[in-house]
Design a protein around this motif. Structure first.
Motif, PDB file in Angstrom:
ATOM      1  N   GLY A  40       0.841  -1.208   0.000  1.00 41.90           N
ATOM      2  CA  GLY A  40       0.000   0.000   0.000  1.00 41.90           C
ATOM      3  C   GLY A  40       0.870   1.249   0.000  1.00 41.90           C
ATOM      4  N   GLU A  41       1.925   1.233   0.812  1.00 39.05           N
ATOM      5  CA  GLU A  41       2.799   2.410   0.892  1.00 39.05           C
ATOM      6  C   GLU A  41       3.531   2.636  -0.422  1.00 39.05           C
ATOM      7  OE1 GLU A  41       3.896   3.268   5.465  1.00 39.05           O
ATOM      8  OE2 GLU A  41       5.262   1.945   4.393  1.00 39.05           O
ATOM      9  N   GLU A  42       3.933   1.541  -1.066  1.00 43.50           N
ATOM     10  CA  GLU A  42       4.647   1.692  -2.339  1.00 43.50           C
ATOM     11  C   GLU A  42       3.712   2.254  -3.419  1.00 43.50           C
ATOM     12  OE1 GLU A  42       8.022  -1.716  -1.457  1.00 43.50           O
ATOM     13  OE2 GLU A  42       6.503  -2.131  -2.951  1.00 43.50           O
ATOM     14  N   ALA A  43       2.455   1.791  -3.398  1.00 51.35           N
ATOM     15  CA  ALA A  43       1.476   2.327  -4.356  1.00 51.35           C
ATOM     16  C   ALA A  43       1.219   3.809  -4.060  1.00 51.35           C
ATOM     17  CB  ALA A  43       0.175   1.533  -4.288  1.00 51.35           C
ATOM     18  N   GLN A  44       1.148   4.119  -2.757  1.00 54.06           N
ATOM     19  CA  GLN A  44       0.896   5.508  -2.348  1.00 54.06           C
ATOM     20  C   GLN A  44       2.075   6.415  -2.728  1.00 54.06           C
ATOM     21  OE1 GLN A  44      -1.995   5.943  -1.413  1.00 54.06           O
ATOM     22  NE2 GLN A  44      -2.131   7.925  -0.411  1.00 54.06           N
ATOM     23  N   ALA A  45       3.302   5.849  -2.658  1.00 55.64           N
ATOM     24  CA  ALA A  45       4.495   6.645  -3.002  1.00 55.64           C
ATOM     25  C   ALA A  45       4.438   7.078  -4.469  1.00 55.64           C
ATOM     26  CB  ALA A  45       5.759   5.844  -2.723  1.00 55.64           C
ATOM     27  N   LEU A  46       3.870   6.225  -5.329  1.00 53.94           N
ATOM     28  CA  LEU A  46       3.729   6.600  -6.740  1.00 53.94           C
ATOM     29  C   LEU A  46       2.771   7.792  -6.872  1.00 53.94           C
ATOM     30  CD1 LEU A  46       3.410   3.054  -8.403  1.00 53.94           C
ATOM     31  CD2 LEU A  46       5.390   4.570  -8.467  1.00 53.94           C
ATOM     32  N   GLU A  47       1.686   7.747  -6.083  1.00 56.38           N
ATOM     33  CA  GLU A  47       0.722   8.865  -6.101  1.00 56.38           C
ATOM     34  C   GLU A  47       1.386  10.137  -5.580  1.00 56.38           C
ATOM     35  OE1 GLU A  47      -2.228   9.318  -7.280  1.00 56.38           O
ATOM     36  OE2 GLU A  47      -2.842   7.280  -7.748  1.00 56.38           O
ATOM     37  N   GLU A  48       2.203  10.000  -4.534  1.00 54.18           N
ATOM     38  CA  GLU A  48       2.884  11.175  -3.962  1.00 54.18           C
ATOM     39  C   GLU A  48       3.785  11.796  -5.023  1.00 54.18           C
ATOM     40  OE1 GLU A  48       3.746   9.134   0.190  1.00 54.18           O
ATOM     41  OE2 GLU A  48       4.787  11.029  -0.006  1.00 54.18           O
ATOM     42  N   ARG A  49       4.549  10.935  -5.712  1.00 57.64           N
ATOM     43  CA  ARG A  49       5.488  11.450  -6.709  1.00 57.64           C
ATOM     44  C   ARG A  49       4.726  12.188  -7.821  1.00 57.64           C
ATOM     45  NH1 ARG A  49       9.047   7.071  -9.376  1.00 57.64           N
ATOM     46  NH2 ARG A  49       7.394   7.101 -10.904  1.00 57.64           N
ATOM     47  N   ARG A  50       3.604  11.590  -8.225  1.00 59.31           N
ATOM     48  CA  ARG A  50       2.814  12.216  -9.284  1.00 59.31           C
ATOM     49  C   ARG A  50       2.272  13.583  -8.833  1.00 59.31           C
ATOM     50  NH1 ARG A  50      -2.212   9.337 -12.378  1.00 59.31           N
ATOM     51  NH2 ARG A  50      -3.165   9.365 -10.325  1.00 59.31           N
ATOM     52  N   SER A  51       1.843  13.640  -7.572  1.00 56.82           N
ATOM     53  CA  SER A  51       1.293  14.890  -7.051  1.00 56.82           C
ATOM     54  C   SER A  51       2.379  15.968  -6.972  1.00 56.82           C
ATOM     55  CB  SER A  51       0.702  14.621  -5.650  1.00 56.82           C
ATOM     56  OG  SER A  51       0.252  15.802  -5.074  1.00 56.82           O
ATOM     57  N   ILE A  52       3.564  15.576  -6.500  1.00 61.23           N
ATOM     58  CA  ILE A  52       4.662  16.551  -6.373  1.00 61.23           C
ATOM     59  C   ILE A  52       5.079  17.040  -7.761  1.00 61.23           C
ATOM     60  CG2 ILE A  52       7.097  16.800  -5.670  1.00 61.23           C
ATOM     61  CD1 ILE A  52       6.325  14.805  -3.347  1.00 61.23           C
ATOM     62  N   GLU A  53       5.139  16.105  -8.725  1.00 63.11           N
ATOM     63  CA  GLU A  53       5.521  16.501 -10.099  1.00 63.11           C
ATOM     64  C   GLU A  53       4.497  17.484 -10.686  1.00 63.11           C
ATOM     65  OE1 GLU A  53       8.032  12.486 -11.212  1.00 63.11           O
ATOM     66  OE2 GLU A  53       6.072  12.766 -12.132  1.00 63.11           O
ATOM     67  N   ALA A  54       3.240  17.349 -10.226  1.00 70.99           N
ATOM     68  CA  ALA A  54       2.196  18.261 -10.727  1.00 70.99           C
ATOM     69  C   ALA A  54       2.177  19.573  -9.940  1.00 70.99           C
ATOM     70  CB  ALA A  54       0.839  17.571 -10.643  1.00 70.99           C
ATOM     71  N   GLY A  55       3.131  19.720  -9.007  1.00 70.31           N
ATOM     72  CA  GLY A  55       3.234  20.976  -8.254  1.00 70.31           C
ATOM     73  C   GLY A  55       2.406  21.005  -6.986  1.00 70.31           C
ATOM     74  N   HIS A  56       1.868  19.852  -6.575  1.00 68.59           N
ATOM     75  CA  HIS A  56       1.065  19.803  -5.343  1.00 68.59           C
ATOM     76  C   HIS A  56       1.845  19.053  -4.264  1.00 68.59           C
ATOM     77  CE1 HIS A  56      -2.150  21.298  -7.780  1.00 68.59           C
ATOM     78  NE2 HIS A  56      -2.103  20.237  -8.575  1.00 68.59           N
ATOM     79  N   ALA A  57       2.529  19.804  -3.429  1.00 72.57           N
ATOM     80  CA  ALA A  57       3.341  19.177  -2.375  1.00 72.57           C
ATOM     81  C   ALA A  57       2.437  18.561  -1.311  1.00 72.57           C
ATOM     82  CB  ALA A  57       4.249  20.218  -1.748  1.00 72.57           C
ATOM     83  N   ILE A  58       2.949  17.540  -0.651  1.00 71.61           N
ATOM     84  CA  ILE A  58       2.183  16.889   0.435  1.00 71.61           C
ATOM     85  C   ILE A  58       2.387  17.719   1.711  1.00 71.61           C
ATOM     86  CG2 ILE A  58       1.841  14.725   1.706  1.00 71.61           C
ATOM     87  CD1 ILE A  58       1.486  14.463  -1.361  1.00 71.61           C
ATOM     88  N   SER A  59       1.287  18.039   2.385  1.00 71.06           N
ATOM     89  CA  SER A  59       1.381  18.870   3.589  1.00 71.06           C
ATOM     90  C   SER A  59       1.683  18.044   4.839  1.00 71.06           C
ATOM     91  CB  SER A  59       0.056  19.614   3.814  1.00 71.06           C
ATOM     92  OG  SER A  59      -0.316  20.291   2.649  1.00 71.06           O
ATOM     93  N   CYS A  60       1.432  16.740   4.778  1.00 76.57           N
ATOM     94  CA  CYS A  60       1.577  15.901   5.981  1.00 76.57           C
ATOM     95  C   CYS A  60       3.055  15.747   6.354  1.00 76.57           C
ATOM     96  CB  CYS A  60       0.978  14.518   5.741  1.00 76.57           C
ATOM     97  SG  CYS A  60      -0.683  14.601   5.077  1.00 76.57           S
ATOM     98  N   LYS A  61       3.328  15.916   7.665  1.00 76.51           N
ATOM     99  CA  LYS A  61       4.698  15.751   8.149  1.00 76.51           C
ATOM    100  C   LYS A  61       4.655  15.005   9.475  1.00 76.51           C
ATOM    101  CE  LYS A  61       6.930  19.594   5.905  1.00 76.51           C
ATOM    102  NZ  LYS A  61       5.849  19.819   4.970  1.00 76.51           N
ATOM    103  N   LYS A  62       5.747  14.304   9.769  1.00 77.08           N
ATOM    104  CA  LYS A  62       5.817  13.602  11.048  1.00 77.08           C
ATOM    105  C   LYS A  62       5.662  14.636  12.162  1.00 77.08           C
ATOM    106  CE  LYS A  62       8.307   9.864  13.201  1.00 77.08           C
ATOM    107  NZ  LYS A  62       9.481   9.016  13.220  1.00 77.08           N
ATOM    108  N   GLY A  63       4.843  14.319  13.168  1.00 77.19           N
ATOM    109  CA  GLY A  63       4.655  15.276  14.258  1.00 77.19           C
ATOM    110  C   GLY A  63       3.353  16.051  14.106  1.00 77.19           C
ATOM    111  N   CYS A  64       2.781  16.058  12.873  1.00 73.26           N
ATOM    112  CA  CYS A  64       1.467  16.688  12.705  1.00 73.26           C
ATOM    113  C   CYS A  64       0.438  15.606  12.991  1.00 73.26           C
ATOM    114  CB  CYS A  64       1.272  17.211  11.291  1.00 73.26           C
ATOM    115  SG  CYS A  64      -0.420  17.774  11.009  1.00 73.26           S
ATOM    116  N   ALA A  65      -0.372  15.821  13.992  1.00 69.98           N
ATOM    117  CA  ALA A  65      -1.272  14.747  14.425  1.00 69.98           C
ATOM    118  C   ALA A  65      -2.730  15.158  14.319  1.00 69.98           C
ATOM    119  CB  ALA A  65      -0.921  14.343  15.857  1.00 69.98           C
ATOM    120  N   ALA A  66      -3.017  16.110  13.419  1.00 72.90           N
ATOM    121  CA  ALA A  66      -4.399  16.589  13.301  1.00 72.90           C
ATOM    122  C   ALA A  66      -5.359  15.455  12.978  1.00 72.90           C
ATOM    123  CB  ALA A  66      -4.470  17.667  12.231  1.00 72.90           C
TER     124      ALA A  66
END
Ligand code: SF4
Length: 256
Positions: A40-66
């Motif tokens: 699941g994480e490997e599949a999600q990493a592909l989505e993350e890469r695609r999103s970043i390449e499209a200029g949409h950075a991921i906002s989630c960071k370790k320590g953010c627990a919202a």
């Protein structure tokens, strides 16, 4: 003993190739949980890469627990795997966790939600998204921190449920504080590992698939302990698990 398999999956975000080690002997269904989370994480990493390449950075960071105040559904194999993990923790940590789970239970009982959550985990007819919505909202309204959260850090980070790994957003992190007022932009999830594990467990045990609220998962796993005793050949579990993964991937392609 384990045997290595090379897996290749076509996902909406690209080709995923991965090598997995599968026990050749007979194991409980919970033995497949780490491998499925990794897929699941490997599949999600592909989505993350695609999103970043499209200029949409991921906002989630370790320590953010919202999002650690939301209702988290887990599958039966994940509930068993979590209980197994908790039982390996030092006694002081187990006691601390038990106290935090007791606080959660008291808060949920006081708001009349505890029995709804227990019922959800025991139901032979799990609620659909519409039925879940009011429970999700009522739960989130409590802003109840997950019992595994300590000073806004997940104490089981490497063992956290698939649902926790799958919620990644590109909208501002502050929006996650109130997703009702600010609906977040979540990254697509090509394979929902929790529901896939749920279907797998349902098929192997000939029971309806179940999704169990995380707040009740350790209790649930203790009550259902005997249901994690049956063993299947590791390769058979892998075969049936991949069947569920393919099912989710073909749905993801249809929705594109
Ligand atoms: S298990 Fe960890 S990541 Fe998931 S909701 Fe709890 S604290 Fe957050």
């Amino acid at each position: 003993m384990t045997e290595r398999y090379d897996i290749s999956l076509n996902t909406p975000a690209g080709q995923l190739t991965s090598a997995v080690e599968v026990p050749t002997g007979f194991v409980p269904v919970s033995a497949i949980v780490p491998m499925m989370r990794r897929l699941g994480e490997e599949a999600q990493a592909l989505e993350e890469r695609r999103s970043i390449e499209a200029g949409h950075a991921i906002s989630c960071k370790k320590g953010c627990a919202a999002c650690c105040r939301m209702l988290v559904p887990v599958s039966a194999p994940e509930a068993f795997a979590l209980r197994d993990h908790v039982q390996t923790l030092p006694e002081t940590e187990q006691t601390r966790l038990a106290q935090r789970f007791a606080v959660t239970r008291t808060a949920l009982l006081a708001r009349g939600l505890w029995n709804d959550l227990i019922e959800m985990g025991e139901s032979t007819n799990p609620p659909d998204d519409d039925a879940l919505e009011p429970i999700n909202r009522a739960y989130y309204a409590l802003r109840l921190p997950c019992a595994f959260l300590d000073q806004d850090v997940c104490t089981i980070y490497e063992h956290r449920p698939a649902a926790c790994r799958e919620l990644l957003v590109t909208s501002p992190a502050e929006w996650c504080q109130d997703p009702v007022a600010h609906p977040v932009d979540a990254l697509p999830v090509p394979v929902r590992i929790g529901p896939a594990l749920s279907l797998l467990w349902g098929e192997l045990t000939e029971q309806p698939p179940k999704l169990i609220p995380l707040a009740t998962a350790l209790d649930w796993a203790a009550r259902h302990e005997q249901e994690n005793r049956p063993r299947w050949q590791g390769t058979h579990i892998l075969d049936r698990a991949l069947d569920k993964v393919w099912r989710f991937l073909s749905q993801a392609f249809q929705q594109k």
